[in-house]
Design a protein around this motif. Structure first.
Motif, short mmCIF file in Angstrom:
data_model
loop_
_atom_site.label_atom_id
_atom_site.label_comp_id
_atom_site.label_asym_id
_atom_site.label_seq_id
_atom_site.Cartn_x
_atom_site.Cartn_y
_atom_site.Cartn_z
N LEU A 127 -109.55 -14.14 71.58
CA LEU A 127 -108.17 -14.65 71.57
C LEU A 127 -108.17 -16.15 71.29
N GLN A 128 -109.17 -16.86 71.81
CA GLN A 128 -109.29 -18.28 71.52
C GLN A 128 -109.50 -18.53 70.03
N SER A 129 -110.32 -17.70 69.41
CA SER A 129 -110.60 -17.95 67.99
C SER A 129 -109.35 -17.63 67.15
N TRP A 130 -108.53 -16.72 67.63
CA TRP A 130 -107.23 -16.48 66.99
C TRP A 130 -106.36 -17.73 67.11
N HIS A 131 -106.32 -18.29 68.30
CA HIS A 131 -105.59 -19.53 68.54
C HIS A 131 -106.08 -20.63 67.59
N GLN A 132 -107.40 -20.73 67.43
CA GLN A 132 -107.96 -21.75 66.54
C GLN A 132 -107.52 -21.55 65.10
N LEU A 160 -97.06 -20.71 69.76
CA LEU A 160 -96.89 -19.52 68.93
C LEU A 160 -97.62 -18.33 69.54
N VAL A 161 -98.84 -18.56 70.00
CA VAL A 161 -99.60 -17.51 70.69
C VAL A 161 -98.79 -16.96 71.86
N MET A 162 -98.27 -17.87 72.66
CA MET A 162 -97.44 -17.46 73.80
C MET A 162 -96.27 -16.62 73.31
N GLY A 163 -95.60 -17.07 72.27
CA GLY A 163 -94.45 -16.33 71.75
C GLY A 163 -94.83 -14.95 71.27
N ILE A 164 -95.97 -14.84 70.62
CA ILE A 164 -96.38 -13.53 70.10
C ILE A 164 -96.76 -12.59 71.24
N TYR A 165 -97.51 -13.11 72.22
CA TYR A 165 -97.76 -12.30 73.42
C TYR A 165 -96.44 -11.76 73.97
N GLY A 166 -95.47 -12.65 74.10
CA GLY A 166 -94.19 -12.25 74.69
C GLY A 166 -93.45 -11.26 73.82
N TYR B 165 -93.29 -13.53 79.73
CA TYR B 165 -94.34 -12.59 79.37
C TYR B 165 -95.51 -13.34 78.73
N GLY B 166 -95.18 -14.16 77.75
CA GLY B 166 -96.22 -14.89 77.03
C GLY B 166 -96.98 -15.86 77.91
N LEU B 167 -96.23 -16.58 78.73
CA LEU B 167 -96.84 -17.56 79.63
C LEU B 167 -97.84 -16.88 80.55
N LEU B 183 -96.25 -25.77 77.97
CA LEU B 183 -95.63 -24.58 77.39
C LEU B 183 -94.32 -24.27 78.11
N ALA B 184 -94.37 -24.28 79.44
CA ALA B 184 -93.16 -24.01 80.22
C ALA B 184 -92.09 -25.06 79.94
N ASP B 185 -92.50 -26.31 79.82
CA ASP B 185 -91.54 -27.39 79.56
C ASP B 185 -90.84 -27.19 78.22
N LYS B 186 -91.64 -26.91 77.19
CA LYS B 186 -91.02 -26.71 75.87
C LYS B 186 -90.12 -25.47 75.87
N LEU B 187 -90.55 -24.45 76.57
CA LEU B 187 -89.74 -23.23 76.64
C LEU B 187 -88.36 -23.54 77.20
N LEU B 188 -88.31 -24.29 78.27
CA LEU B 188 -87.02 -24.64 78.88
C LEU B 188 -86.21 -25.53 77.95
N ARG B 189 -86.86 -26.49 77.30
CA ARG B 189 -86.15 -27.36 76.34
C ARG B 189 -85.53 -26.53 75.22
N ASP B 190 -86.34 -25.62 74.66
CA ASP B 190 -85.85 -24.81 73.54
C ASP B 190 -84.68 -23.92 73.97
N LEU B 191 -84.69 -23.53 75.23
CA LEU B 191 -83.61 -22.66 75.71
C LEU B 191 -82.29 -23.39 75.76
N ILE B 192 -82.30 -24.61 76.24
CA ILE B 192 -81.03 -25.30 76.46
C ILE B 192 -80.58 -26.12 75.26
#
Lengths: 194, 194
Positions: A127-132, A160-166, B165-167, B183-192
């Motif tokens: 998963l890290q190498s995907w992130h890279q 983006l990784v976080m978003g895709i997981y979600g 989910y992603g987090l 990541l959490a900080d940007k998520l909240l920023r993007d939401l509002i």
DNA sequence: AATATTCTTGAATACATATTCAAGAAAGGA
DNA sequence: TCCTTTCTTGAATATGTATTCAAGAATATT
């Protein structure tokens, strides 16, 4: 000398699918012999044991996914257009309601990460190498001046990784395009807007 | 008449933790008798079978999580401040590296959703009701004029669900605050931010 | 063609696991 | 106090599973 008869890639992809549908624990050796066409003895000869076959299947999965990504991003188009298509592909996979289209790495990490350090290490590494790989794509987008010069490619890739997981998890509960596409669209917007 | 001796909540929470650590398939009845202190017969008398106990544990989990959220959001503070704290809590859970702090619903859905329609239905229903609860919080934020009037509360909640989910999945691979908090900080920023 | 080497086969083994059930223990009512 | 009812106990059962291994089959080498 005599060579092994079976096609290793075919066997690994069949095992891969079986593990994706059932998970590791609920996949029996009987399931695997049926899916791969190999007899127990052959499996134990080639892969040591069930876990050995599992690890080999995970490695094949990573290989396939890596090649797929390289193909998707190897062209003369804008990196952002490629990213949009990549997210579109993930939306499509989510819509398919097909377990073999989901992510074997996160699924395996969720099932076994707590109990098996080796599986945890391998999946995390992949998963890290995907992130890279995604980091490098953002780096290229920065060089192409498609995103601000002060952008942090590592961080954007992580987001983006976080978003895709979600997105993949949402797809499990709501595999419909009206839900997934707007999420993917906003994710991409949020990524490039600073 | 004679009453059952055990404390149902205690038993369910013990079972819950065991299932969270091992997953459903890898949790044996022996694990469950040890964790709950009940003998096999008592478990089968009270919950029919292993799956019955599992479902009861999931329902207890949902009850506990719902109460926790109600407590967190029942106050006179700004909805956005509450959301920030809520995300902070999820970051903390991620940092803890404690399987009993993860989400039993998504874990169960990932493990069994493909094979057991009943489990899939229950977990999806509970995840939906979580989504609804978050929708109401965004609706309140709109009434408090903390976010634009044209905001789509349902969609914002869906995006937040996706982000959480992603987090949580990122936390599995990288349980460090330097990764999770931004990541959490940007998520909240993007939401509002519209 | 003969032989050595390697692969394949699948039944047998050893172990683990979910579930049952009949006997025993505790509680409430007469 | 006695009896009925309900709960508890945990060994026994039935089933399923990962793994082994010795015999057989196929290939390559001499």
């Amino acid at each position: 000398m005599r060579h092994a008869e079976f096609d290793k890639q075919k066997v690994l992809r069949a095992a891969m699918c079986t593990f994706m549908v059932n998970g590791y624990a609920k996949t029996s050796m009987q399931d695997l012999t049926k899916a791969t066409g190999l007899h127990p003895g052959s499996i134990y000869c080639a892969f040591d044991n069930k876990k050995g076959l599992f690890i080999a299947a995970i490695e094949q999965y990573q290989l396939d996914r890596t090649q797929q990504m390289q193909q998707l991003f190897t062209n003369e188009r804008s990196a952002l257009d490629n990213l949009r298509d990549y997210l579109g592909l993930i939306v499509q996979e989510g819509l398919s309601c097909d377990a073999t289209q989901s992510c074997l790495l996160t699924k395996s990490l969720s099932e076994m990460g707590e109990q098996d350090d080796q599986i945890k290490q391998i999946t995390c590494e992949f998963l890290q190498s995907w992130h890279q790989a995604l980091s490098q794509i953002f780096e290229r987008a920065k060089q192409q001046q498609l995103i601000p010069q002060q952008s942090d490619s590592q961080f954007l890739a992580q987001y983006l990784v976080m978003g895709i997981y979600g997105l993949r998890t949402v797809a499990t509960t709501q595999p419909c395009i009206e839900v997934l596409q707007p999420l993917a669209d906003k994710l991409l917007r949020d990524l490039i807007s600073g």
